[in-house]
Design a protein around this motif. Sequence first.
Motif, PDB file in Angstrom:
ATOM      1  N   THR A   5     -40.240  17.612 -16.064  1.00 23.64           N
ATOM      2  CA  THR A   5     -39.563  16.365 -16.264  1.00 23.64           C
ATOM      3  C   THR A   5     -39.163  15.704 -15.235  1.00 23.64           C
ATOM      4  O   THR A   5     -38.895  16.203 -14.143  1.00 23.64           O
ATOM      5  CB  THR A   5     -38.401  16.596 -17.301  1.00 23.64           C
ATOM      6  OG1 THR A   5     -37.399  17.253 -16.761  1.00 23.64           O
ATOM      7  CG2 THR A   5     -38.894  17.177 -18.738  1.00 23.64           C
ATOM      8  N   GLN A   9     -35.831  11.625 -16.907  1.00 26.63           N
ATOM      9  CA  GLN A   9     -35.686  12.084 -18.143  1.00 26.63           C
ATOM     10  C   GLN A   9     -34.814  13.233 -18.496  1.00 26.63           C
ATOM     11  O   GLN A   9     -34.132  13.475 -19.314  1.00 26.63           O
ATOM     12  CB  GLN A   9     -37.167  12.473 -18.378  1.00 26.63           C
ATOM     13  CG  GLN A   9     -38.398  11.772 -18.610  1.00 26.63           C
ATOM     14  CD  GLN A   9     -39.677  12.372 -18.704  1.00 26.63           C
ATOM     15  OE1 GLN A   9     -39.872  13.330 -17.979  1.00 26.63           O
ATOM     16  NE2 GLN A   9     -40.545  11.978 -19.401  1.00 26.63           N
ATOM     17  N   LYS A  13     -31.090  13.282 -20.784  1.00 24.69           N
ATOM     18  CA  LYS A  13     -30.811  14.338 -21.837  1.00 24.69           C
ATOM     19  C   LYS A  13     -29.405  14.927 -21.432  1.00 24.69           C
ATOM     20  O   LYS A  13     -28.533  15.060 -22.549  1.00 24.69           O
ATOM     21  CB  LYS A  13     -31.709  15.283 -21.666  1.00 24.69           C
ATOM     22  CG  LYS A  13     -31.650  16.408 -22.675  1.00 24.69           C
ATOM     23  CD  LYS A  13     -32.476  17.577 -22.378  1.00 24.69           C
ATOM     24  CE  LYS A  13     -32.071  18.959 -23.247  1.00 24.69           C
ATOM     25  NZ  LYS A  13     -33.115  20.085 -22.805  1.00 24.69           N
ATOM     26  N   SER A  14     -29.371  15.227 -20.216  1.00 24.16           N
ATOM     27  CA  SER A  14     -27.958  15.518 -19.852  1.00 24.16           C
ATOM     28  C   SER A  14     -26.901  14.668 -19.833  1.00 24.16           C
ATOM     29  O   SER A  14     -25.605  15.020 -20.503  1.00 24.16           O
ATOM     30  CB  SER A  14     -27.969  15.968 -18.181  1.00 24.16           C
ATOM     31  OG  SER A  14     -28.950  17.047 -17.918  1.00 24.16           O
ATOM     32  N   THR A  81     -27.309  10.500 -14.949  1.00 26.94           N
ATOM     33  CA  THR A  81     -26.443  10.903 -15.832  1.00 26.94           C
ATOM     34  C   THR A  81     -25.256  10.551 -16.101  1.00 26.94           C
ATOM     35  O   THR A  81     -24.870  10.418 -17.062  1.00 26.94           O
ATOM     36  CB  THR A  81     -26.292  12.430 -15.526  1.00 26.94           C
ATOM     37  OG1 THR A  81     -27.606  13.168 -15.151  1.00 26.94           O
ATOM     38  CG2 THR A  81     -25.412  13.355 -16.360  1.00 26.94           C
TER      39      THR A  81
END
Length: 181
Positions: A5, A9, A13-14, A81
Amino acid sequence: MENTTSPVQASVKSGMIIGLLMLIINFVIYFIDYSLLVAAWYNIFVLILFFALIIYFGRQYRKEIGGYMTFSTAFQFSFVTLIISGLIATIGSVLLYSVIDPGLPEILVERQLEGMLSMLDKFGAGDSISADQLDEMRSEMSRSYTVMGQIKAFGFALIIYAIMSLILGAILKKRDKSLDY
């Protein structure tokens, strides 16, 4: 070719995981004792947890991409993030202060002023604040809990996020020394 990834990406998610976790913690603290939301120790705890989680997810991502990560990749991962998790936290705060409990900001402002005056008293400067100054501080603090105040705080937080990402990027980077020649 491995299927890995991209930093964006992985950081989305994180960021969503961290943002939702922070949101859950905020709401649990709100239900336990809302005055803790303005406690210094709670904010320090949240900052440390924030850092620790980003380092954890950053190391997981670094392991996923082969064990090495450049500073730019680490910075990009950290910054995105932080933006995603900060955006989720801001939306949660807006919901809490404007929809769920619109009276909460007034109570939190009073708690903040009490804490600040208590600290000033410890330094012997508690009597130096006039009633007008106190009213101005109360008004300024109240504005920070409005929707616009939350949006402005997020805008300011982007600068802080960039600085934090520089630090986190330096922590997370790992150079492949076998490529040195």
